[in-house]
Design a protein around this motif. Structure first.
Motif, PDB file in Angstrom:
ATOM      1  N   THR A  18      12.645  72.719 -25.852  1.00  0.00           N
ATOM      2  CA  THR A  18      12.010  73.280 -24.656  1.00  0.00           C
ATOM      3  C   THR A  18      11.257  72.279 -23.783  1.00  0.00           C
ATOM      4  O   THR A  18      11.277  72.407 -22.566  1.00  0.00           O
ATOM      5  N   GLU A  67      17.101  67.206 -16.150  1.00  0.00           N
ATOM      6  CA  GLU A  67      15.762  67.698 -16.503  1.00  0.00           C
ATOM      7  C   GLU A  67      15.106  66.753 -17.501  1.00  0.00           C
ATOM      8  O   GLU A  67      13.908  66.458 -17.382  1.00  0.00           O
ATOM      9  N   HIS A  68      15.867  66.261 -18.465  1.00  0.00           N
ATOM     10  CA  HIS A  68      15.324  65.296 -19.427  1.00  0.00           C
ATOM     11  C   HIS A  68      14.761  64.088 -18.685  1.00  0.00           C
ATOM     12  O   HIS A  68      13.644  63.632 -18.952  1.00  0.00           O
ATOM     13  N   GLU A  74      13.868  63.782 -15.494  1.00  0.00           N
ATOM     14  CA  GLU A  74      12.732  64.117 -14.644  1.00  0.00           C
ATOM     15  C   GLU A  74      11.444  64.232 -15.448  1.00  0.00           C
ATOM     16  O   GLU A  74      10.382  63.813 -14.990  1.00  0.00           O
ATOM     17  N   VAL A  75      11.516  64.772 -16.664  1.00  0.00           N
ATOM     18  CA  VAL A  75      10.332  64.857 -17.520  1.00  0.00           C
ATOM     19  C   VAL A  75       9.973  63.477 -18.050  1.00  0.00           C
ATOM     20  O   VAL A  75       8.791  63.115 -18.115  1.00  0.00           O
ATOM     21  N   VAL A  81      16.993  58.890 -11.810  1.00  0.00           N
ATOM     22  CA  VAL A  81      16.753  60.103 -11.028  1.00  0.00           C
ATOM     23  C   VAL A  81      16.948  59.832  -9.539  1.00  0.00           C
ATOM     24  O   VAL A  81      17.536  60.633  -8.814  1.00  0.00           O
ATOM     25  N   TYR A 110      11.585  69.248 -22.686  1.00  0.00           N
ATOM     26  CA  TYR A 110      12.277  68.351 -21.751  1.00  0.00           C
ATOM     27  C   TYR A 110      13.360  69.063 -20.952  1.00  0.00           C
ATOM     28  O   TYR A 110      14.193  68.416 -20.331  1.00  0.00           O
ATOM     29  N   GLY A 111      13.350  70.373 -20.965  1.00  0.00           N
ATOM     30  CA  GLY A 111      14.399  71.100 -20.267  1.00  0.00           C
ATOM     31  C   GLY A 111      15.701  71.044 -21.048  1.00  0.00           C
ATOM     32  O   GLY A 111      15.758  70.536 -22.160  1.00  0.00           O
ATOM     33  N   ARG A 112      16.738  71.546 -20.402  1.00  0.00           N
ATOM     34  CA  ARG A 112      18.022  71.628 -21.092  1.00  0.00           C
ATOM     35  C   ARG A 112      19.049  70.635 -20.555  1.00  0.00           C
ATOM     36  O   ARG A 112      19.877  70.131 -21.300  1.00  0.00           O
ATOM     37  N   SER A 113      19.012  70.339 -19.267  1.00  0.00           N
ATOM     38  CA  SER A 113      20.027  69.454 -18.685  1.00  0.00           C
ATOM     39  C   SER A 113      19.606  67.993 -18.804  1.00  0.00           C
ATOM     40  O   SER A 113      18.420  67.682 -18.957  1.00  0.00           O
ATOM     41  N   TYR A 114      20.578  67.119 -18.665  1.00  0.00           N
ATOM     42  CA  TYR A 114      20.284  65.687 -18.717  1.00  0.00           C
ATOM     43  C   TYR A 114      19.331  65.291 -17.591  1.00  0.00           C
ATOM     44  O   TYR A 114      18.433  64.485 -17.776  1.00  0.00           O
TER      45      TYR A 114
END
Length: 135
Positions: A64, A72-73, A75-76, A95, A66-70
């Motif tokens: 949860t 999103e990972h 960006e976090v 990014v 770091y998000g689910r998509s690459y």
């Protein structure tokens, strides 16, 4: 003991398999960028970094934060003060990378700096996934 789940987005591969998938994707990114195939190179570099981070998340059983998509990972990761600054900078570079090359690179080979950025994240992920006391 790590338990795989082929129906789950994160646990369908174990951490070592995620790292191997990331290494393979990184090779694709390097080849595409060398050939000046910007869109493919950027996408592959982002995937490589994201797959590498999936290894970290799978090892931590964290699906949860770091998000689910690459993306999103990545960006976090840009904002995660718990990781080294070079990892945050590499994530930021990925990014912000344009899918369409805005500056023409002269010569027969393209710029592979995005592949190096993905490699920085992969190296850090490998350190985080390594069993304690190894290396």
């Amino acid at each position: 003991m790590y338990e795989k789940n082929p129906d789950h987005w994160l646990y369908r591969l174990d951490p070592d398999e995620w790292l191997r998938a990331a290494e393979n994707e990184l090779r694709h990114a390097e080849q595409a960028l060398l050939a000046k195939q910007q869109r493919l190179g950027v996408a592959s570099a982002r995937r490589a970094a994201g797959m590498a981070w999936n290894a970290v998340l799978a090892r931590a059983r964290d699906e949860t934060s770091y998000g689910r998509s690459y993306m999103e990972h990545l960006e976090v990761l840009v904002r995660d003060e718990a990781v080294p600054s070079e990892v945050r900078q590499a994530a930021e570079q990925l990014v912000k990378a344009p899918l369409v090359q805005t500056v023409v690179t002269l010569g027969p080979r393209g710029d592979t700096s995005l592949a190096r950025a993905a490699g920085t994240i992969l190296a850090h992920a490998r350190e985080r996934v390594a069993p304690k006391g190894s290396a």
